[in-house]
Design an enzyme around this catalytic site. Structure first.
Site, PDB file in Angstrom:
ATOM      1  N   SER A  24      12.019  -2.515 -10.206  1.00 58.90           N
ATOM      2  CA  SER A  24      10.610  -2.337 -10.573  1.00 58.90           C
ATOM      3  C   SER A  24      10.477  -1.700 -11.945  1.00 58.90           C
ATOM      4  CB  SER A  24       9.913  -1.439  -9.546  1.00 58.90           C
ATOM      5  OG  SER A  24      10.117  -1.966  -8.272  1.00 58.90           O
ATOM      6  N   ARG A  28       9.127  -3.492 -15.409  1.00 56.96           N
ATOM      7  CA  ARG A  28       7.970  -2.854 -16.059  1.00 56.96           C
ATOM      8  C   ARG A  28       8.315  -2.467 -17.507  1.00 56.96           C
ATOM      9  NH1 ARG A  28       6.998  -2.279 -10.938  1.00 56.96           N
ATOM     10  NH2 ARG A  28       4.908  -1.952 -10.091  1.00 56.96           N
ATOM     11  N   GLY A  94       8.332 -11.531  -7.627  1.00 55.55           N
ATOM     12  CA  GLY A  94       6.912 -11.134  -7.610  1.00 55.55           C
ATOM     13  C   GLY A  94       6.506 -10.440  -8.900  1.00 55.55           C
ATOM     14  N   ARG A 123       2.965 -17.214  -2.118  1.00 59.36           N
ATOM     15  CA  ARG A 123       2.695 -15.780  -2.282  1.00 59.36           C
ATOM     16  C   ARG A 123       1.389 -15.533  -3.032  1.00 59.36           C
ATOM     17  NH1 ARG A 123       8.288 -12.860  -3.863  1.00 59.36           N
ATOM     18  NH2 ARG A 123       6.901 -11.055  -3.723  1.00 59.36           N
ATOM     19  N   SER A 170       0.244  -4.892  -4.835  1.00 60.26           N
ATOM     20  CA  SER A 170      -0.037  -3.899  -5.878  1.00 60.26           C
ATOM     21  C   SER A 170       0.399  -4.405  -7.246  1.00 60.26           C
ATOM     22  CB  SER A 170       0.690  -2.592  -5.556  1.00 60.26           C
ATOM     23  OG  SER A 170       2.087  -2.801  -5.617  1.00 60.26           O
ATOM     24  N   GLN A 171       1.312  -5.383  -7.255  1.00 62.01           N
ATOM     25  CA  GLN A 171       1.799  -5.909  -8.546  1.00 62.01           C
ATOM     26  C   GLN A 171       0.675  -6.549  -9.349  1.00 62.01           C
ATOM     27  OE1 GLN A 171       4.930  -8.489  -7.211  1.00 62.01           O
ATOM     28  NE2 GLN A 171       6.370  -6.807  -6.888  1.00 62.01           N
ATOM     29  N   ASP A 295       9.027  -1.678   1.114  1.00 64.19           N
ATOM     30  CA  ASP A 295      10.280  -2.387   0.842  1.00 64.19           C
ATOM     31  C   ASP A 295      11.430  -1.829   1.678  1.00 64.19           C
ATOM     32  OD1 ASP A 295       9.460  -4.341  -0.871  1.00 64.19           O
ATOM     33  OD2 ASP A 295      10.034  -3.296  -2.702  1.00 64.19           O
ATOM     34  N   ARG A 326       8.041 -11.058   6.347  1.00 60.79           N
ATOM     35  CA  ARG A 326       9.073 -10.094   6.741  1.00 60.79           C
ATOM     36  C   ARG A 326       8.861  -9.537   8.140  1.00 60.79           C
ATOM     37  NH1 ARG A 326      10.145  -7.021   0.906  1.00 60.79           N
ATOM     38  NH2 ARG A 326      11.862  -8.398   0.354  1.00 60.79           N
ATOM     39  N   ARG A 386      16.444  -8.492   1.138  1.00 63.85           N
ATOM     40  CA  ARG A 386      16.344  -7.244   1.920  1.00 63.85           C
ATOM     41  C   ARG A 386      16.752  -7.449   3.374  1.00 63.85           C
ATOM     42  NH1 ARG A 386      15.599  -4.087  -1.767  1.00 63.85           N
ATOM     43  NH2 ARG A 386      14.050  -4.364  -3.408  1.00 63.85           N
TER      44      ARG A 386
END
Ligand code: DC
Length: 648
Positions: A24, A28, A94, A123, A170-171, A295, A326, A386
């Protein structure tokens, strides 16, 4: 089919792991370098499919980026967006999907064609696309409206008021916040509720740190969760390097969640985090909201199939729109492990097999698993890194029949941690190594409690060699011998037979087949004589072979190693021990610790004798690790010692 057999840890975990850099934060940082158009050097960066996709998209937009995976560095040499036309492929990342779309929308007069993996077609993008439309971008869909793939014509971001619906990811909000730097007028963002709030906080904090020329990326807290959970199933200890440096990632809280639930114990040691298994599990119901740290919900969910309690994980509805659904994927796979699963829209409730539910210790759980998990278990991974990483942690549980779990399509971990299985295998290898550990020091420095605790945590055998001298002193005194008669002592030893018995994981010496109690050997009379007997060369010589034989005794008993405490273990008995630790403390501290235990013998006198004697005097041997415990708490000393051992 392409699968990987997970090899269980046949010994307790004793490993140190350096997690990859945060995904992340890496993506960013790349985005923020681009929005500011300024060169930036990133250290500790992640190299994985998701960050490579991000770099590739930025490259297509005209940025010049050089990367050095071996050094974990990325250099954004030229951060200017030069290309008004490009074909951009975001895979199933994502972050790249949302960030690059928002970034490209900020270009005036651009035309960008976007495509992705098929999974990304499903998505959520609508919240972002609508916000960018309000800001002037136009979208032409090649498939479903508001989804990938599409063509985007751009006119820059006009700025001013913009509504952002980030309720599904939130992305989406993070993307608009960061791209907002390029808006013609400042953006005034209004957004309703969002999920995974700590990620938005991360974006805000990072946005305030840019532009900058150098940026250091934290280790990935989500990646760390797999190794934090590992000692739950393997026992032992895992050191997570640099974890104490984590500042920006909400997922660091996963460690507190499992510690508060009594599943592990942790201790910060320098920049690292030591995670330790516990001897017993509690079986009360547990309910945790994972919305902020979603996550990591998979990490707990897979381990839940092993835990003797009902675990409800809430706040995870939005994860149905991630790499895969998931919630339902985890439910399906957990059922293969004979777990009871109740799947609701926003939660999963997991109860391990009823036979496990009654267990308290790891050993009992492993035995119950051996009986109740039939055959081999093949975990389907749905292209979700994951799921693969979470279940492989559980697959490390040693249920006594070798490898029992297979992970389908293990390469899917490359999305965020290409080397994950190599790192897991190295951790197993390090745990397999039989270690002889010497913990020496004077009286009342805490040798005994540190040695016992470290041995219990690591599944090693513990030997108190002071007790050997005390037992011999007792028997010699009983025979009427005195320490000032070394010849008589030497001849008495010729008829003394030594043997060993195990009490838990402590090896106890037997002289002439007798087990002496603590009351017998830890009394005034023995305290007053033991150091004098211990100074007689014949006594030391007599014990040498016996003490050395403890390593084989531990090995044949199936222990992962042996921890011997004493005064000369690292100098004389095992000068080539894997780890040699010497504990020290100032006299005041030691006297106070002794008084607390209600013992009044003079440490000073005994230490003076131990240091002054001709044979094997009490010294910190060269090359040993000295720990001054004067200003340390007991748990801190234990953690420090465990770290030294694991790294030896
Ligand atoms: O650790 P302790 O206090 O139980 O040890 C009792 C005595 O035994 C100590 O004063 C010195 C001796 N000793 C020794 O000489 N060498 C060892 N490895 C352990 C103990």
């Amino acid at each position: 089919m392409n699968t990987l057999d997970i090899q269980p840890f046949s010994k307790y975990c004793a490993a140190e792991v350096l997690p990859v850099g945060s995904k992340s934060i890496t993506n960013r940082a790349l985005m923020l370098a681009a929005v500011h158009g300024k060169p930036c050097r990133l250290s500790g960066a992640l190299f994985s499919r998701d960050t490579e996709i991000m770099m590739d998209c930025l490259g297509k937009l005209g940025l010049k980026i050089s990367a050095n995976p071996a050094q974990r560095t990325i250099f954004v040499e030229d951060a200017a967006i030069k290309n008004k036309k490009a074909s951009l492929f975001v895979g199933n990342a994502g972050t790249a999907a949302r960030f690059i779309t928002a970034l490209a929308a900020a270009v005036d007069g651009g035309e960008y064609s976007f495509d992705s993996d098929a999974a990304m077609y499903e998505r959520p993008m609508e919240g972002l696309i609508k916000a960018l439309e309000e800001q002037g971008a136009q979208f032409y869909y090649k498939g479903k409206p508001y989804h990938f793939p599409f063509l985007m014509r751009t006119h820059g971001l006009k700025g001013g008021a913009v509504r952002v619906d980030a309720s599904s990811s939130s992305q989406i909000l993070s993307a608009v916040i960061m791209a907002g730097v390029l808006a013609k007028k400042p953006l005034e963002i209004t957004s309703g509720e969002t999920v995974s709030k700590p990620f938005v906080e991360m974006t805000r904090r990072m946005a305030s740190q840019f532009p900058c020329a150098e940026y250091d990326i934290e280790p990935d807290a989500t990646a760390a969760s797999y190794f934090a959970a590992l000692p739950i199933v393997t026992g032992g200890a895992c050191i997570i390097k640099n974890f104490a440096k984590v500042r920006l990632q909400g997922d660091a809280r996963f460690v507190s969640v499992i510690e508060e639930a009594g599943l592990v114990k942790t201790q910060i040691v320098g920049d690292d985090l030591l995670v330790m298994g516990v001897p017993e599990f509690d079986n009360s119901d547990m309910e945790v909201d994972f919305n902020d740290i979603s996550d990591t919900f998979l990490t707990l969910a897979s381990v839940a199939a092993y835990l003797p309690r009902r675990i409800k994980i809430k706040g995870i509805k939005h994860t149905r729109g991630q790499e895969t659904d998931r919630v339902s994927a985890m439910a399906k796979e957990l059922k293969k492990l004979a777990a009871g699963v109740i799947e609701e829209d926003d939660s999963l409730q997991i109860t391990s097999h009823p036979a496990l539910y009654k267990c308290k210790t790891r050993r009992q759980i492993l035995e119950a698993m051996a009986e109740n998990i039939g055959g081999r278990v093949l975990i389907s991974t749905y292209q979700d890194h994951r799921i693969a990483m979470s279940f492989s942690v559980l697959g490390c549980a040693d249920i006594g029949r070798g490898s029992w779990m297979e992970i389908e399509n293990p390469q899917c971990v490359a999305k965020t941690w290409r080397e994950f299985f190599t790192v897991l295998e190295a951790a197993r290898g390090n745990s397999q190594k039989f270690r002889v550990v010497a913990i020496d020091g004077g009286a009342a420095v805490g040798k005994s409690s540190v040695s016992k605790a470290a041995a219990a945590t690591l599944g090693y055998m513990h030997v108190d060699t002071g007790a050997h001298y005390r037992n011999i002193a007792y028997v010699l005194l009983e025979q009427g011998l005195r320490p000032d008669e070394p010849e008589s002592v030497a001849s008495a030893l010729k008829n003394m037979k030594l043997s060993t018995t195990l009490e838990g994981n402590s090896a106890k010496i037997l002289c002439q087949g007798r087990v002496l109690g603590d009351d017998d050997i830890r009394c005034e009379r023995i305290n007053a004589n033991v150091s004098l007997f211990a100074a007689i060369p014949a006594v030391r010589e007599f014990l040498k072979d016996y003490q050395r034989s403890m390593a084989d005794f531990a090995k044949s008993g199936g222990f992962g190693g042996v921890i011997m405490e004493g005064r000369d273990i690292g100098s004389v008995i095992f000068p080539d021990a894997c780890a040699r630790i010497f504990l020290d403390a100032d006299e005041q501290t030691r006297q106070a610790r002794r008084a607390k235990e209600g013992i009044t013998d003079s440490i000073k006198k005994r230490d003076a004798l131990d240091k002054a004697r001709k044979v094997a005097p009490l010294v910190c041997p060269e090359g040993a690790s000295l720990i001054d415990t004067s200003n340390m708490g007991k748990d801190e000393v234990i953690a420090k010692a465990i770290c030294i051992i694991v790294n030896s």
